[in-house]
Design an enzyme around this catalytic site. Sequence first.
Site, short mmCIF file in Angstrom:
data_model
loop_
_atom_site.label_atom_id
_atom_site.label_comp_id
_atom_site.label_asym_id
_atom_site.label_seq_id
_atom_site.Cartn_x
_atom_site.Cartn_y
_atom_site.Cartn_z
CE LYS A 185 75.97 -82.49 17.97
NZ LYS A 185 74.71 -83.28 17.84
CD GLU A 261 76.14 -88.12 32.27
OE1 GLU A 261 76.53 -89.32 32.26
OE2 GLU A 261 75.05 -87.76 31.84
CB CYS A 295 74.20 -92.48 31.70
SG CYS A 295 73.68 -90.90 32.41
CD GLU A 392 75.68 -96.75 29.33
OE1 GLU A 392 75.15 -95.92 30.09
OE2 GLU A 392 76.53 -96.42 28.47
#
Length: 492
Positions: A185, A261, A295, A392
Amino acid sequence: MITEHDERTVLNAVPDRLLIGGEWVEASGGRTVEVMDPATGEVIRTIADASVADGVRALNHAVAAQQSWGSTPPRVRAEILRGAFDLLQERKHDLALLMTLEMGKPLAEAYGEVAYGGEFLRWFSEEAVRIDGRYGSTPEGTGRMIVTHRPVGPAYLITPWNFPLAMATRKIAPALAAGCTMVVKPATLTPLTTLALADILVTVGVPAGVLNVITTTDTIELSDALISDPRLRKVSFTGSTPVGVTLLKQAADNVLRTSMELGGNAPFIVFDDADLELAVDAAMTAKFRNIGQACTAANRFIVQQGIADRFADAITERVSALNVGRGTEPGVDIGPLIDDRVVRNSSRLVDDAVSHGAVLRAGGDPIDGPGTFFQPTVVDRVGDGMLLATEEIFAPIVGIRRFVDEDDAVRIANDTPYGLVGYVFTSDSNRAHRMIDLIDTGMMGLNVGVVSNAAAPFGGVKQSGMGREGGHEGIHEYLETKYTLMPAPYSR
């Protein structure tokens, strides 16, 4: 020079349907979803929008194909993956342009992702034939131990929008190499590259039902249905930590194997003894690769006091010279952010820092006009409690804070629930080795600004996830270990 004809030709070549059971099929009820170019805000393709029933149908085919694919000789699986690598090289120009159109990254970076993503196909084609085991005596000498590995089984692979090719190959390649079937997906924001990759894999001979690709806006409902199905045996997800936590809770009900992750808050530590030019060059790469939307992007620039002013001056000069524009245009360094939400969040982070005493050295504002652009930004003298120090960023924003000594640097670097990657710049080899032990991350770059490599284990600690992708470790995420004991073969 990329023309409108080039763009349309590439876009029209992408399958616009779901891949289920080896066939490209429409979604139930003919549902569709539009894919946008973030640089222009225009619709570039309309594709199938899968229902929950479509997802279950895809899993049905994956389950039906599992036994046959799991027993396929490793050499056959390896040759299919190698064929996919070769065909991907032939189509690299189209794939790079496609990524730039749907995600926004500059074309040169898109070519880099094609090269990086392709390496997972090549690497795991080689790993497929090296799945090992062991045979040996028990310590007592009364029996023989046989340890073998077999495929986990049908897997659900969920990929993010920011690296639409590499994140797909990083999951699909080891699953195929290990003998697992799958439902993939891709993110609704950038599904086209994954559909183009699926077309490559079908072309080189991945059997029907082994690879199924579902594009959907019903992400939560479809994921709930697949993860709750007892026939599914593996979930691999790349994305935000909150979503990963939700998936882990759901996976617990059926005790699924999981690879996660998740988010990052990477420290980029520069000591007084560092090579300043090297550190600034690496900082530009570690921060602005993929428009800061990675990331692994350097999130917190932690610079020792003796070098901090020179570092801030040098990086401000470099950042101020970056060219912003559509990624297909020559000379563009920074493309658009993925959507308006990220632009608004970028403003929020900068405004919060400045309101709490940080110094804005460059940029800091959205760019008016079509598309979702934000100025490359430098914020100096970031301090504890500011959002730039805790969240982040996922944007082209450099936040610089100062530290006194090594203990101070380690404290600041580890003051986060995340632990994906860290970067350290120093000319002291003893200090470098101490940093390997002291910085709580799953990966580290020492005097380098990019760590990703298909031959290396990618992954983090703490709330940055679990499991590893790539390297020798990557294929074992899709393998179960089986131990067999037999009597010792005594002579007559």
